[in-house]
Design a protein around this motif. Structure first.
Motif, PDB file in Angstrom:
ATOM      1  N   TYR A  22      10.491  12.122 -20.557  1.00 18.76           N
ATOM      2  CA  TYR A  22       9.611  13.152 -20.009  1.00 18.76           C
ATOM      3  C   TYR A  22       8.180  12.627 -19.889  1.00 18.76           C
ATOM      4  CZ  TYR A  22      13.013  16.946 -20.761  1.00 18.76           C
ATOM      5  OH  TYR A  22      14.105  17.776 -20.723  1.00 18.76           O
ATOM      6  N   ARG A  23       7.436  13.216 -18.987  1.00 21.92           N
ATOM      7  CA  ARG A  23       5.989  12.969 -18.910  1.00 21.92           C
ATOM      8  C   ARG A  23       5.307  14.316 -18.723  1.00 21.92           C
ATOM      9  NH1 ARG A  23       3.866   9.428 -21.219  1.00 21.92           N
ATOM     10  NH2 ARG A  23       5.482   8.053 -20.428  1.00 21.92           N
ATOM     11  N   HIS A  24       4.572  14.745 -19.731  1.00 22.94           N
ATOM     12  CA  HIS A  24       3.892  16.041 -19.706  1.00 22.94           C
ATOM     13  C   HIS A  24       2.491  15.931 -19.119  1.00 22.94           C
ATOM     14  CE1 HIS A  24       6.949  17.180 -22.674  1.00 22.94           C
ATOM     15  NE2 HIS A  24       6.554  18.429 -22.595  1.00 22.94           N
ATOM     16  N   VAL A  25       2.160  16.889 -18.284  1.00 19.53           N
ATOM     17  CA  VAL A  25       0.770  17.104 -17.900  1.00 19.53           C
ATOM     18  C   VAL A  25       0.396  18.511 -18.352  1.00 19.53           C
ATOM     19  CG1 VAL A  25      -0.747  17.549 -15.929  1.00 19.53           C
ATOM     20  CG2 VAL A  25       0.647  15.483 -15.986  1.00 19.53           C
TER      21      VAL A  25
ATOM     22  N   THR B 148       3.201  20.792 -16.364  1.00 16.59           N
ATOM     23  CA  THR B 148       4.293  20.290 -15.537  1.00 16.59           C
ATOM     24  C   THR B 148       4.931  19.135 -16.303  1.00 16.59           C
ATOM     25  OG1 THR B 148       2.879  18.717 -14.343  1.00 16.59           O
ATOM     26  CG2 THR B 148       3.176  20.871 -13.329  1.00 16.59           C
TER      27      THR B 148
ATOM     28  N   VAL C 280       7.465  15.767 -15.628  1.00 20.53           N
ATOM     29  CA  VAL C 280       8.221  14.871 -14.761  1.00 20.53           C
ATOM     30  C   VAL C 280       9.313  14.234 -15.614  1.00 20.53           C
ATOM     31  CG1 VAL C 280       8.131  12.741 -13.409  1.00 20.53           C
ATOM     32  CG2 VAL C 280       6.261  14.403 -13.261  1.00 20.53           C
TER      33      VAL C 280
ATOM     34  N   THR D 230      12.212  11.239 -15.864  1.00 28.80           N
ATOM     35  CA  THR D 230      12.695   9.978 -15.306  1.00 28.80           C
ATOM     36  C   THR D 230      14.026   9.639 -15.968  1.00 28.80           C
ATOM     37  OG1 THR D 230      10.418   9.231 -14.982  1.00 28.80           O
ATOM     38  CG2 THR D 230      12.132   7.538 -14.916  1.00 28.80           C
TER      39      THR D 230
ATOM     40  N   GLU E  56      15.283   7.120 -11.453  1.00 33.63           N
ATOM     41  CA  GLU E  56      14.991   8.264 -10.587  1.00 33.63           C
ATOM     42  C   GLU E  56      14.047   9.235 -11.287  1.00 33.63           C
ATOM     43  OE1 GLU E  56      17.539  11.782  -8.295  1.00 33.63           O
ATOM     44  OE2 GLU E  56      18.395  10.611  -9.933  1.00 33.63           O
ATOM     45  N   SER E  57      12.986   9.633 -10.580  1.00 30.00           N
ATOM     46  CA  SER E  57      11.993  10.554 -11.129  1.00 30.00           C
ATOM     47  C   SER E  57      11.988  11.858 -10.359  1.00 30.00           C
ATOM     48  CB  SER E  57      10.583   9.948 -11.042  1.00 30.00           C
ATOM     49  OG  SER E  57      10.282   9.173 -12.158  1.00 30.00           O
ATOM     50  N   MET E  58      11.725  12.957 -11.053  1.00 30.50           N
ATOM     51  CA  MET E  58      11.601  14.230 -10.361  1.00 30.50           C
ATOM     52  C   MET E  58      10.709  15.175 -11.161  1.00 30.50           C
ATOM     53  SD  MET E  58      15.125  16.232 -11.350  1.00 30.50           S
ATOM     54  CE  MET E  58      14.463  17.727 -10.652  1.00 30.50           C
ATOM     55  N   LEU E  59      10.127  16.121 -10.437  1.00 27.28           N
ATOM     56  CA  LEU E  59       9.436  17.216 -11.101  1.00 27.28           C
ATOM     57  C   LEU E  59      10.507  18.054 -11.771  1.00 27.28           C
ATOM     58  CD1 LEU E  59       6.917  18.992 -11.572  1.00 27.28           C
ATOM     59  CD2 LEU E  59       7.465  20.118  -9.412  1.00 27.28           C
TER      60      LEU E  59
ATOM     61  N   SER F  45       7.927  23.342 -14.608  1.00 26.65           N
ATOM     62  CA  SER F  45       6.529  23.775 -14.643  1.00 26.65           C
ATOM     63  C   SER F  45       6.494  25.127 -15.310  1.00 26.65           C
ATOM     64  CB  SER F  45       5.940  23.860 -13.233  1.00 26.65           C
ATOM     65  OG  SER F  45       6.558  24.908 -12.498  1.00 26.65           O
TER      66      SER F  45
ATOM     67  N   ARG G 203       1.794  27.280  -9.646  1.00 28.87           N
ATOM     68  CA  ARG G 203       1.364  26.723 -10.924  1.00 28.87           C
ATOM     69  C   ARG G 203       0.348  25.643 -10.633  1.00 28.87           C
ATOM     70  NH1 ARG G 203       1.159  29.330 -14.848  1.00 28.87           N
ATOM     71  NH2 ARG G 203       3.236  30.071 -14.392  1.00 28.87           N
TER      72      ARG G 203
ATOM     73  N   VAL H 100      -2.363  22.696 -11.556  1.00 27.52           N
ATOM     74  CA  VAL H 100      -2.860  21.710 -12.507  1.00 27.52           C
ATOM     75  C   VAL H 100      -4.192  21.214 -11.970  1.00 27.52           C
ATOM     76  CG1 VAL H 100      -2.524  19.343 -13.324  1.00 27.52           C
ATOM     77  CG2 VAL H 100      -0.656  20.999 -13.476  1.00 27.52           C
TER      78      VAL H 100
ATOM     79  N   SER I 157      -4.135  13.516 -17.912  1.00 23.87           N
ATOM     80  CA  SER I 157      -3.996  14.596 -18.895  1.00 23.87           C
ATOM     81  C   SER I 157      -3.737  14.026 -20.276  1.00 23.87           C
ATOM     82  CB  SER I 157      -2.827  15.488 -18.460  1.00 23.87           C
ATOM     83  OG  SER I 157      -2.584  16.503 -19.398  1.00 23.87           O
TER      84      SER I 157
ATOM     85  N   ASN J 184      -1.763  10.505 -20.222  1.00 28.80           N
ATOM     86  CA  ASN J 184      -0.663  10.652 -19.274  1.00 28.80           C
ATOM     87  C   ASN J 184      -1.227  10.777 -17.867  1.00 28.80           C
ATOM     88  OD1 ASN J 184       1.269  10.592 -21.252  1.00 28.80           O
ATOM     89  ND2 ASN J 184       1.757  12.779 -21.188  1.00 28.80           N
TER      90      ASN J 184
ATOM     91  N   LEU K 212       5.723  12.954  -5.147  1.00 34.08           N
ATOM     92  CA  LEU K 212       5.360  12.457  -6.462  1.00 34.08           C
ATOM     93  C   LEU K 212       5.649  10.968  -6.452  1.00 34.08           C
ATOM     94  CD1 LEU K 212       4.653  12.886  -9.469  1.00 34.08           C
ATOM     95  CD2 LEU K 212       7.090  13.273  -9.857  1.00 34.08           C
TER      96      LEU K 212
ATOM     97  N   ASP L  93       6.695   5.100 -15.758  1.00 36.90           N
ATOM     98  CA  ASP L  93       7.931   5.620 -16.348  1.00 36.90           C
ATOM     99  C   ASP L  93       9.158   5.045 -15.667  1.00 36.90           C
ATOM    100  OD1 ASP L  93       6.682   7.279 -18.193  1.00 36.90           O
ATOM    101  OD2 ASP L  93       6.451   8.895 -16.737  1.00 36.90           O
ATOM    102  N   SER L  94       9.059   4.810 -14.383  1.00 41.07           N
ATOM    103  CA  SER L  94      10.233   4.390 -13.627  1.00 41.07           C
ATOM    104  C   SER L  94      10.157   2.922 -13.244  1.00 41.07           C
ATOM    105  CB  SER L  94      10.366   5.236 -12.362  1.00 41.07           C
ATOM    106  OG  SER L  94      11.405   4.742 -11.559  1.00 41.07           O
TER     107      SER L  94
ATOM    108  N   GLN M 178      11.831   1.981 -10.614  1.00 40.59           N
ATOM    109  CA  GLN M 178      12.005   2.016  -9.165  1.00 40.59           C
ATOM    110  C   GLN M 178      10.624   2.029  -8.527  1.00 40.59           C
ATOM    111  OE1 GLN M 178      14.392   5.348  -8.084  1.00 40.59           O
ATOM    112  NE2 GLN M 178      16.325   4.377  -8.618  1.00 40.59           N
TER     113      GLN M 178
END
Lengths: 158, 158, 158
Positions: A81-84, A105, A107, A109, A114-117, A120, B82, B84, C86, C103, C117, C146-147, C149
């Motif tokens: 995870y990556r927190h903002v 939010t 993210v 990985t 593969e990364s995604m939101l 939130s 949301r 940020v 953040s 982060n 993203l 983090d990734s 890729q």
């Protein structure tokens, strides 16, 4: 506005984020008081006051059990995870306790890269300023997710 | 760097974000002075100095009209934002006014539960420190979107 | 916690983000000391201590060369970044040097208007508080993605 107070709260929120993002989950329960409550719910259920949290714990012991279960399942290895955290507002309740609300939010990985939101929402916190060892701790942290579409793998704390 | 000043500006930006994200749109015009200007534009148009804002208002009354229209159209129910906000820089203009620039991202969640990165960009603000009731208010807020691909449903303030 | 110190570090990180997002790349090397190190790597390689950075520079001169190359290639025109920073934690090393961890997420917008993203990860910084002209500068900035890729177009500094 008490500057030192606000920065102390932001410092707590930052340490919490790095604890999870660094996969130091064994330290995670220490962010809570002995009888601290932790709950993940959706905005929809939160507004309707529905008692259907996705995750619920009302003691540090339950949080520790949760971490043990996660480590046993090894799900945590598959994702990161990556927190903002942003827009934190702090309100004093009494001499020793504050409430705070923040936006976040996350993210995610996967081990494939593969990364995604992933999520939130809002943190709704009740914080005891001088918890164990004089450090601030959560008496309550409610994680209100914006979406009700929750990944069934939801496993790592938010 | 004036610490109290910067934190006061960040506090204003945080309250603004929660006002919109909590769907308290009726309070939104109060963040502006009586003759406050609000504008959403794209980076492309902003750099070329093109007078083609996506949204434009130059008084609190116009902002109130906009909220009324949104409530009437009921578009706001279909989505949730949301915010940020990050990397805020503050510069004093004179004793009572500061300029601020911030980065922002907005995640939008539809009533179906689908979430997406909806917008990113900069806030360019001119803030009167002691506005109505002694609270800081925007004399001008320019929202500069990174992308010119704007969802035609763009309705909620950013 | 030293309030002024933390805010000074956050101010540096904010100025850095805007420098890149505003495409003022010629100013970017000035954020580093003369022998400043800059490195982009992946979490995977970072944890395994593998010496395979995606980008590496160990002087301001190398950073300037990199900017010249970018300008020559004109790749920078095709894309724009938006940084969110953040959860900054600051730790004093000695009277003149601090370490910081933050982060970050970066949204990339192409000239077509498409946004995504682009990257998330951590900044691991070593900062000299009174660098050239008395301003804080990076002795080292390690960008841990983090990734793994990585877009092969990775060109603009993060």
């Amino acid at each position: 506005m008490d500057i030192a107070l606000r920065l102390e709260v932001e410092h707590l929120l930052a340490r919490y984020a790095h604890c999870i993002d660094d996969d130091r989950l064994e330290e995670w329960p220490e962010f809570f008081t002995e009888r601290g409550r932790y709950r993940i719910t959706t905005a929809e259920n939160f507004e309707r006051n529905l008692p259907l949290p996705i995750v619920y714990a009302d003691s540090r012991a339950m949080l520790r059990d949760r971490v043990s279960a996660l480590r046993h399942a090894n799900i945590y290895e598959a994702q990161r995870y990556r927190h903002v955290v942003s827009a934190t507002l702090v309100e004093q309740v009494d001499a020793g306790v504050v409430r705070a609300v923040s936006n976040f939010t996350v993210v995610r990985t996967m081990h494939t890269g593969e990364s995604m939101l992933f999520a939130s929402g809002r943190y709704l916190d009740r914080i005891r300023l001088a918890g164990d060892g004089g450090r601030p701790q959560f008496e309550e942290r409610v994680v209100v997710l914006d979406s009700r579409q929750i990944d069934t793998l939801l496993a790592i704390p938010l």
